[in-house]
Design a protein around this motif. Structure first.
Motif: not given
Length: 263
Positions: A252, A226-228, A210-214, A106
């Motif tokens: 990040t 996003w989620r981390d 989402p794992r990849q930032p929207d 991410i």
């Protein structure tokens, strides 16, 4: 005053530099001897000058400019170590970055979206409303300090989780402090950063995403989601998409560095 009927179109052509040299000389000679055409020519030039005034050209709204930048691919991809080629789909552009180690995906990737977040429209509106509400008098900070070592322990006992509090001053986003907010039906941590005159709110709470930032633009505000790990992140500001992009990179990487140095 109205120009001679047979000269009206020629005057317009002269104004737009569409006439050849012979017609220019003939028309200029006519204007010099015809008061009606001379007055019409003067009015046309005055109108052209008036319409050319930069004050009549309003600046495009932030939301429109951000959407155009996204659509034409003017926002560059995040880079952790290296990058891969980007792929495009109608109304959607996706950039992938190569990562190092678990959890770097991410930090090294972005998803720039022109449409709304899938399934998160209500929460998206809640995040924007929370940002706007925070900008009202005395609503922005509960703990006003740039020391992340002071902000992080301030949340202890106020939340049932411990949010990461990265310091991003070196990247141009100095920490201003934090506050408690209410989002997604629960109390959440809100970290406040600045970029020049712009305020960025970063909401963090345990949740999915989402794992990849929207990225999304709503009502003139740029949002990132996003989620981390088990934490959901929502960032919102009136900065442009490329500036939010830079914030995403710095954030990040800083969170990843903090996790790396945990005992």
């Amino acid at each position: 005053m109205t120009a001679c009927p047979d000269k009206a179109d020629l005057l317009q052509g002269l104004l737009d530099d569409e006439l050849d040299a012979a017609h220019v000389r003939a028309l200029e000679a006519h204007i010099a001897t015809c008061p009606a055409c001379a007055e019409a020519w003067a009015e046309m030039k005055a109108l052209r000058a008036l319409l050319g005034d930069p004050a009549l050209r309003p600046e495009a709204p932030a939301a429109l400019r951000a959407r155009i930048l996204m659509d034409i691919g003017a926002v560059p991809p995040l880079h952790a170590v290296s990058s891969r080629s980007w792929r495009a789909a109608p109304g959607l552009r996706r950039w992938w970055g190569a990562g190092v180690g678990a959890g770097v995906a991410i930090a090294a990737s972005l998803l720039l979206m022109v449409g709304p977040f899938g399934g998160d429209s209500a929460l998206e509106g809640e995040v924007v409303a929370g940002h706007v509400r925070s900008l009202q008098a005395q609503h922005l900070l509960d703990v006003p300090t740039s020391d992340h070592h002071s902000v992080k322990p301030w949340f202890a006992g106020k939340l049932d989780y411990s949010p990461p509090v990265p310091e991003l001053a070196a990247a141009g986003f100095p920490l201003q402090g934090g506050r408690l907010d209410y989002m997604a039906g629960r109390p959440v941590a809100a970290l406040v950063y600045r970029h020049g005159a712009h305020v960025l709110n970063l909401y963090i709470w345990p949740g999915d995403g989402p794992r990849q930032p929207d990225f999304e633009v709503r009502d003139g505000y740029t949002l990132m989601h996003w989620r981390d790990g088990d934490m959901a992140y929502w960032a919102v500001s009136d900065v442009m998409a490329e500036e939010m992009h830079a914030f995403a990179t710095a954030l990040t990487q800083a969170v990843m560095a903090q996790n790396t140095h945990k005992p």
